[in-house]
Design a protein around this motif. Structure first.
Motif, mmCIF file in Angstrom:
data_model
loop_
_atom_site.group_PDB
_atom_site.id
_atom_site.type_symbol
_atom_site.label_atom_id
_atom_site.label_comp_id
_atom_site.label_asym_id
_atom_site.label_seq_id
_atom_site.Cartn_x
_atom_site.Cartn_y
_atom_site.Cartn_z
ATOM 1 N N LYS A 1 38.854 49.653 36.901
ATOM 2 C CA LYS A 1 37.926 50.377 36.015
ATOM 3 C C LYS A 1 38.672 51.357 35.117
ATOM 4 N N LYS A 2 39.647 52.061 35.668
ATOM 5 C CA LYS A 2 40.402 53.029 34.855
ATOM 6 C C LYS A 2 41.199 52.322 33.773
ATOM 7 N N LEU A 3 41.808 51.192 34.078
ATOM 8 C CA LEU A 3 42.528 50.429 33.052
ATOM 9 C C LEU A 3 41.563 49.931 31.982
ATOM 10 N N TRP A 4 40.381 49.507 32.402
ATOM 11 C CA TRP A 4 39.351 49.004 31.487
ATOM 12 C C TRP A 4 38.937 50.066 30.462
ATOM 13 N N LEU A 5 38.975 51.328 30.875
ATOM 14 C CA LEU A 5 38.610 52.415 29.962
ATOM 15 C C LEU A 5 39.557 52.513 28.768
ATOM 16 N N TYR A 6 40.782 52.025 28.934
ATOM 17 C CA TYR A 6 41.812 52.182 27.911
ATOM 18 C C TYR A 6 42.146 50.902 27.165
ATOM 19 N N SER A 7 41.437 49.816 27.445
ATOM 20 C CA SER A 7 41.833 48.554 26.834
ATOM 21 C C SER A 7 40.679 47.563 26.812
#
Length: 198
Positions: A80-86
């Motif tokens: 989820k955290k990676l999804w926030l940035y890409s």
């Protein structure tokens, strides 16, 4: 655009004829990692088997299922955290699984299963862009529980994660993003283990 097409742009030799991670480790081993519960490979298989958590093994044990869910949440939070940035393109075998099987594993998610499957069917293949965090949550949990196999390509970060079980395979194209990735993973209590350490 399909995951294979984007990977071809990143790595000229990329093709889908063999296991993705095996191919990636042969082409660029220094760019390959694991997101794992353990910082190093456990050499003793007997010891490892005693502490490893498999969803199908723990489902009927209340104490172990709680431990599994704690570990599962760590992997979900990393993604989820990676999804926030890409932007995120996911390729999955979700369409091969029945609604009943998935809903029995993740009760109360039938609306999201229906929407996600419909999106995949409408896309014309098994790869879609994920815009809804509930869809992402569903796919990651199904991957961690070894029900569905998913490839997650974080387009802007140029990171491919192959999700299945409680150890994800990672290819990071731009090693300048390594510190960023490691920070996200370590804050969730997981480890970014280099492939080369095998």
């Amino acid at each position: 655009m399909k995951i294979e097409e984007i990977m071809m742009e990143l790595i000229g030799n990329y093709n889908n004829d063999c296991d993705d991670f095996e191919l990636l480790t042969s082409l660029a081993p220094e760019n390959c990692y694991y997101i794992d519960r353990f910082p190093l490979i456990v050499k003793s298989f007997e010891k490892y088997e005693q502490v490893e958590l498999y969803y199908k093994k723990v489902i009927n044990d209340n104490a172990l299922i709680e431990s599994f869910r704690i570990e599962e949440l760590k992997f979900v939070n990393v993604i989820k955290k990676l999804w926030l940035y890409s932007d995120l393109i996911v390729q999955s075998n979700l369409l091969e699984e029945s609604y009943g099987t998935i809903n029995s594993i993740l009760e109360g998610s039938s609306e999201y299963i229906t929407n996600l499957k419909k999106n995949m069917e409408n896309s014309g293949d098994d790869a879609i862009t994920i815009e809804n965090v509930n869809h992402l949550d569903l796919l990651v949990k199904l991957a961690v529980r070894e029900i569905v196999f998913s490839k997650l390509l974080f387009v802007d970060l140029k990171i491919l994660i192959i999700a299945y079980g409680l150890c994800f395979q990672v290819y990071i194209h731009d090693l300048n993003k390594l510190q960023f990735l490691n920070k996200i993973i370590s804050t969730e209590g997981l480890y970014l283990r280099p492939f080369m350490s095998n």
